[in-house]
Design a protein around this motif. Structure first.
Motif, PDB file in Angstrom:
ATOM      1  N   TRP A  43       0.814  -1.218   0.000  1.00  0.00           N
ATOM      2  CA  TRP A  43       0.000   0.000   0.000  1.00  0.00           C
ATOM      3  C   TRP A  43       0.851   1.273   0.000  1.00  0.00           C
ATOM      4  CZ3 TRP A  43      -4.269  -1.331   4.185  1.00  0.00           C
ATOM      5  CH2 TRP A  43      -5.098  -2.343   3.650  1.00  0.00           C
ATOM      6  N   THR A 289      -5.907  -3.898  -2.736  1.00  0.00           N
ATOM      7  CA  THR A 289      -5.728  -2.455  -2.571  1.00  0.00           C
ATOM      8  C   THR A 289      -6.635  -1.925  -1.460  1.00  0.00           C
ATOM      9  OG1 THR A 289      -7.447  -1.947  -4.186  1.00  0.00           O
ATOM     10  CG2 THR A 289      -5.214  -2.238  -5.038  1.00  0.00           C
ATOM     11  N   SER A 291      -8.770   0.571  -1.489  1.00  0.00           N
ATOM     12  CA  SER A 291     -10.134   0.839  -1.973  1.00  0.00           C
ATOM     13  C   SER A 291     -10.921  -0.460  -2.141  1.00  0.00           C
ATOM     14  CB  SER A 291     -10.075   1.584  -3.315  1.00  0.00           C
ATOM     15  OG  SER A 291      -9.356   0.825  -4.280  1.00  0.00           O
ATOM     16  N   LEU A 294     -11.996  -1.673   1.301  1.00  0.00           N
ATOM     17  CA  LEU A 294     -13.121  -0.901   1.847  1.00  0.00           C
ATOM     18  C   LEU A 294     -14.435  -1.299   1.194  1.00  0.00           C
ATOM     19  CD1 LEU A 294     -11.577   2.693   2.171  1.00  0.00           C
ATOM     20  CD2 LEU A 294     -12.355   1.206   4.028  1.00  0.00           C
ATOM     21  N   GLU A 295     -14.401  -1.545  -0.103  1.00  0.00           N
ATOM     22  CA  GLU A 295     -15.610  -1.859  -0.865  1.00  0.00           C
ATOM     23  C   GLU A 295     -16.248  -3.170  -0.409  1.00  0.00           C
ATOM     24  OE1 GLU A 295     -17.013  -2.475  -5.534  1.00  0.00           O
ATOM     25  OE2 GLU A 295     -14.919  -2.020  -5.049  1.00  0.00           O
TER      26      GLU A 295
END
Length: 395
Positions: A43, A289, A291, A294-295
């Motif tokens: 990251w 990743t 993002s 989080l999704e």
């Protein structure tokens, strides 16, 4: 990034994981800490191909898997393998618990397609994750395609510390009985003498100075090739993973005296092989990743937690019926979340943390390592791929 810099950085991460494990006496497994640090590295500043840059591409990892699993087979005897029928049943019960509870409760919370994609990677390895990922992609479910890979990558973070806790409890209970002479004489003798005398029956007349490191590597590679060959020949009739056969062939090769116990360690290659394979496993984290995490955070952790509850309940019941402690039953089932080599590494870390006495370590090893190894191959290598083949048809 220069090759040696890449290698130095990622091996240093493995070293930090070991330090934490030693300092916490295996309450926090090294593989757990290393995984988190790899994730943070990807990251921030890691090149996505840092493991390949360091010199561990997939082809090398595959080579080491053949050698390591064959080597693991030499840690078991045919007698020990026959005695692991309870382990197989408990491992299957744990998987059944995940399937039943997730299909029941998980479907209501996350939807049928999400649960279908989640189950095979949750109880298996990269093969089942790829099958479900490709199936979801073909069905136009792009987010779920990513979800299949991420749940495979993240599931170990739940499994590593839980397994360590269960094995420590099991090990402490066994050591207490052993030290207080509460075990039967037959059990003590079986545990203490499980490591048979070294004897290369097929090379009994070969002088020791000819049994070189290269000769050990050759014999390991040859047994691994036989496993691959049988798997290939059987493919038109039945799909058998060559890695499962490597374990079985390793057991047989030691029993007939073609391989000694732990030949990779005796050839001074075990540490390097484990290091390289761990690096390859952590390479899978490059696709997770922030993002993406989080999704899919809600269904990700929801499926893992609900699945673990189902696994514990079903393994507990199976353990009760088969007279296996709830700690050992749950630890055996948890191998579905990570498989080899994590099952070996965590078990050895726990044993080393519990005692420094060689005799006690042998007792713990004989009691805990065979079921952990067998369960890991049953769940990850066999059952999860079968489940993936069935479940992908529902997408």
């Amino acid at each position: 990034m220069a090759q040696m810099l890449a290698l130095a950085i990622i091996v240093f991460i493995l070293f930090i994981g070991e330090i934490v494990s030693i300092r916490t006496r295996a309450w926090i497994p090294s593989i757990f800490i290393s995984g988190i640090l790899f994730l943070l590295g990807y990251w921030t500043f890691f090149p996505s191909e840092i493991v390949a840059i360091a010199g561990v591409p997939p082809v090398v990892a595959t080579l080491l898997i053949y050698l390591l699993i064959t080597n693991m087979g030499t840690l078991l005897s045919l007698q020990e393998l026959k005695q692991q029928w309870k382990t197989v049943l408990i491992a299957l019960a744990g998987i059944l618990g995940i399937v039943v509870i997730l299909l029941g409760i998980g479907t209501l919370l996350f939807g049928f397609e999400t649960v279908i994609v989640a189950i095979p990677p949750l109880v298996g390895g990269i093969v089942s994750a790829l099958i479900m990922s490709e199936g979801a992609e073909a069905a136009g479910l792009t987010t779920l395609s990513v979800f299949a890979i991420v749940i495979y990558v993240v599931q170990g973070f739940a499994g590593y510390p839980l397994t360590s806790i269960m094995l420590k409890r099991e090990g402490k209970a066994l050591l207490r009985k052993y030290r207080n002479n509460e075990l039967t004489e037959k059990t003590v003798l079986e545990l203490e003498n499980s490591e048979e005398k070294e004897e290369l029956k097929m090379f009994s007349k070969l002088p020791d100075y000819y049994n070189t490191e290269f000769f050990k590597f050759f014999r390991l590679a040859f047994v691994g090739y036989l496993a691959y060959l049988v798997s290939t020949l059987a493919a038109p009739v039945v799909e058998i993973s060559p890695f499962v056969l490597c374990l079985l062939f390793g057991v047989v090769a030691r029993s007939i005296g073609f391989l000694e116990r732990h030949p990779l360690k005796k050839a001074n290659g075990f540490g390097f092989a484990i290091m390289a394979l761990l690096l390859y496993i952590f390479d899978g984290l490059k696709n997770a990743t922030p993002s993406m995490m989080l999704e899919i955070l809600y269904p990700l952790f929801g499926c893992i937690i609900i699945g673990l509850v189902g696994m514990y309940l079903f393994s507990f019941v199976a353990g009760k019926i088969l007279k296996v402690s709830k700690e050992m039953a749950f630890a055996v089932s948890l191998t579905a979340l990570y498989g080899f080599p994590a099952d070996y590494i965590i078990t050895v870390e726990v044993i080393n943390a519990l005692t420094d006495d060689p005799k006690e370590r042998q007792v713990l090893t004989s009691h805990m390592l065979p079921p952990m190894l067998v369960a890991g191959f049953v769940t990850v290598t066999i059952v999860s791929v079968i489940l993936a083949g069935i479940f992908v048809g529902f997408l």
